[in-house]
Motif scaffolding. Sequence first.
Motif, PDB file in Angstrom:
ATOM      1  N   TYR A  37      67.508  45.358  14.743  1.00  0.00           N
ATOM      2  CA  TYR A  37      66.796  45.656  13.755  1.00  0.00           C
ATOM      3  C   TYR A  37      65.501  44.845  13.579  1.00  0.00           C
ATOM      4  O   TYR A  37      65.182  44.044  14.569  1.00  0.00           O
ATOM      5  CB  TYR A  37      67.781  45.133  12.403  1.00  0.00           C
ATOM      6  CG  TYR A  37      69.046  45.749  12.221  1.00  0.00           C
ATOM      7  CD1 TYR A  37      69.024  46.481  11.396  1.00  0.00           C
ATOM      8  CD2 TYR A  37      70.177  45.576  12.896  1.00  0.00           C
ATOM      9  CE1 TYR A  37      70.142  47.266  10.744  1.00  0.00           C
ATOM     10  CE2 TYR A  37      71.171  46.329  12.941  1.00  0.00           C
ATOM     11  CZ  TYR A  37      71.204  47.112  11.651  1.00  0.00           C
ATOM     12  OH  TYR A  37      72.477  47.922  11.228  1.00  0.00           O
ATOM     13  N   GLN A  39      62.630  43.111  10.442  1.00  0.00           N
ATOM     14  CA  GLN A  39      62.278  42.952   8.991  1.00  0.00           C
ATOM     15  C   GLN A  39      60.788  42.500   8.839  1.00  0.00           C
ATOM     16  O   GLN A  39      60.680  41.410   9.579  1.00  0.00           O
ATOM     17  CB  GLN A  39      63.451  42.192   8.375  1.00  0.00           C
ATOM     18  CG  GLN A  39      63.443  41.920   6.776  1.00  0.00           C
ATOM     19  CD  GLN A  39      64.690  41.463   6.086  1.00  0.00           C
ATOM     20  OE1 GLN A  39      65.331  40.556   6.851  1.00  0.00           O
ATOM     21  NE2 GLN A  39      64.603  41.626   5.158  1.00  0.00           N
ATOM     22  N   GLU A  44      62.716  46.054   3.588  1.00  0.00           N
ATOM     23  CA  GLU A  44      63.929  46.095   3.716  1.00  0.00           C
ATOM     24  C   GLU A  44      64.325  45.911   5.031  1.00  0.00           C
ATOM     25  O   GLU A  44      63.291  46.425   5.898  1.00  0.00           O
ATOM     26  CB  GLU A  44      64.754  47.312   3.227  1.00  0.00           C
ATOM     27  CG  GLU A  44      64.828  47.316   1.603  1.00  0.00           C
ATOM     28  CD  GLU A  44      65.757  46.495   1.159  1.00  0.00           C
ATOM     29  OE1 GLU A  44      65.640  45.862   0.082  1.00  0.00           O
ATOM     30  OE2 GLU A  44      66.899  46.186   1.643  1.00  0.00           O
ATOM     31  N   ARG A  45      65.111  45.440   5.574  1.00  0.00           N
ATOM     32  CA  ARG A  45      65.725  45.255   7.194  1.00  0.00           C
ATOM     33  C   ARG A  45      66.119  46.860   7.338  1.00  0.00           C
ATOM     34  O   ARG A  45      66.742  47.579   6.766  1.00  0.00           O
ATOM     35  CB  ARG A  45      66.874  44.337   7.284  1.00  0.00           C
ATOM     36  CG  ARG A  45      67.273  44.192   8.663  1.00  0.00           C
ATOM     37  CD  ARG A  45      68.204  43.242   8.767  1.00  0.00           C
ATOM     38  NE  ARG A  45      67.696  41.722   8.367  1.00  0.00           N
ATOM     39  CZ  ARG A  45      68.558  40.734   8.450  1.00  0.00           C
ATOM     40  NH1 ARG A  45      69.819  40.924   8.518  1.00  0.00           N
ATOM     41  NH2 ARG A  45      67.990  39.644   8.043  1.00  0.00           N
ATOM     42  N   GLU A  46      65.332  47.220   8.595  1.00  0.00           N
ATOM     43  CA  GLU A  46      65.622  48.687   9.130  1.00  0.00           C
ATOM     44  C   GLU A  46      66.196  48.527  10.667  1.00  0.00           C
ATOM     45  O   GLU A  46      66.000  47.604  11.471  1.00  0.00           O
ATOM     46  CB  GLU A  46      64.330  49.345   9.188  1.00  0.00           C
ATOM     47  CG  GLU A  46      63.092  48.972   9.840  1.00  0.00           C
ATOM     48  CD  GLU A  46      62.120  49.863  10.123  1.00  0.00           C
ATOM     49  OE1 GLU A  46      62.271  50.996   9.879  1.00  0.00           O
ATOM     50  OE2 GLU A  46      60.784  49.351  10.290  1.00  0.00           O
TER      51      GLU A  46
END
Length: 118
Positions: A37, A39, A44-46
């Motif tokens: 992930y 961020q 937003e964390r993706e």
Amino acid sequence: QEQLVESGGGLVQPGGSLKLSCAASGFNFGDYAMRWYRQAPGKERELVAHITSGGTPTTYADSVKGRFTISRDNAKNTLYLQMNSLKPEDTAVYLCRRPRTPYRPDYWGQGTQVTVSS
């Protein structure tokens, strides 16, 4: 006891490359799918990439497809993310994650900073 420790981040110019590593310990790494992930501040964390326990198949976010490659070495208990053709918008903290399963909760690493800037 369980640990995920990311490394390999740093400062790179646009168009450059970095290879991130995530060293796992305290659990049977080869039994689990893994994810990267990222961020960035204010975002937003993706999910960047996903890899199954055996190494295939893999999936990627559209924003990194063709530039990033997720891989793993189960004998070394290590997850990798090769990042090529880096762009300023790739700047973020990159984290590895062991997704939850019906048998075990998820687990996150602390993250490593990647900064892409000229």
